[in-house]
Design a protein around this motif. Structure first.
Motif: not given
Length: 292
Positions: A36, A55, A70, A74, A76, A115
């Motif tokens: 994150e 993401n 991004l 969340r 990644t 995203p």
């Protein structure tokens, strides 16, 4: 990255007030797992090559036609393929929220974007062009390092505002709800702020919030009713007031003082804008003293 690959990477970065511009290139396949991002959004625009980006639960295959936003809350993971080059803009999470609150008038807790950034979409392509222009200004020394704070703040604010307007997010519906047709009251409120506060550092967000509408709606209303944007109107009011001071006070006030009183924070840009508008420099107006 495979054991036989030669690691070839390049990164350049320039910091602004609340965001930064970045260029990254990888010469080999590389896996990146930042988790994150937590405190910032990261917008990635490929200029060569491809990347696979995940993401949260959403996965995007990024190409020159598809960028990525991004979200900071969340997880990644990314796989940049050999020869991938991207320009990136990193935006503080708190700044994004502040701009969204001011645009919508709603105390939103967080903003989450879709995203995938469709660079073939007209409005998003226009935003990407604005971002590239910002990179160009930074490379030419006209923005970011060494630029004045007022100009830098306006550049960053405009970039974030336009992103919120064009990219689907959890606040998009708020931005659509505040449309109000051609309400004269909105125009009157906006003009009253411009005419009364032009000497202060006011932005498009300040004007639209005071008027009670979104920046985009206000721009449409101004274009339709006045043939200019709110910021163009603010510029004209400032320049006209500066001319008033120049012709009425003669040499009793310096050009720098007059620039400051009329809301201009950069003497060089003031002189250029004044000459473009009136066909003579501020000092030439002072010397002529057209009204005695």
């Amino acid at each position: 990255m495979s054991s036989g690959d030669r690691f070839d990477a390049c990164q350049n970065r320039v910091d602004g007030e609340r965001l930064s511009l970045n260029y990254i290139r990888y010469g080999a396949d590389v896996t990146i797992d930042p988790g994150e991002l937590s405190e910032f959004y990261l917008i990635q625009i490929p200029i060569a090559g491809t990347a696979q980006v995940r993401n949260g639960i959403r996965s995007v295959y990024s190409t020159r036609s598809v960028g990525v936003v991004l979200n900071p809350d969340r997880h990644t993971t990314m796989r940049w393929h050999e020869g991938c080059e991207q320009v990136l803009v990193q935006i503080e999470k708190s700044y994004m929220r502040d701009i969204a609150v001011r645009m919508t008038g709603v105390d939103v807790n967080s903003i989450r974007f879709s995203p995938g950034l469709d660079l073939n979409h007209e409005s998003i392509a226009s935003w990407a062009w604005r971002l590239r222009a910002l990179f160009g200004a930074a490379e030419a020394g006209q923005a970011f390092q060494g630029s004045d704070l007022q100009q830098q703040s306006q550049l960053e604010e405009a970039l974030v505002m336009s992103l919120l307007e064009v990219q689907p997010s959890t606040v998009s519906h708020f931005l659509g709800e505040r449309r109000s047709g051609a309400s004269p009251a909105i125009l009157k409120r906006a003009l009253s702020l411009i005419n009364e506060q032009f000497g202060q550092d006011i932005s498009l967000l300040d004007i639209s919030a005071f008027a009670g509408t979104t920046p985009r709606n206000l721009q449409i209303l101004f274009k339709r009713e006045l043939g200019c944007t709110p910021m163009e109107k603010l510029r004209d009011v400032r320049l006209n007031f500066a001319r008033h001071l120049l012709v009425s006070s003669g040499k009793h006030q310096s050009v720098a003082d007059i620039a400051e009183k009329s809301g201009h924070r950069h003497a060089g840009r003031f002189s250029l804008a004044y000459k473009t508008c009136f066909g003579e420099s501020p000092k030439e107006t002072q010397r002529r003293r057209p009204f005695g």
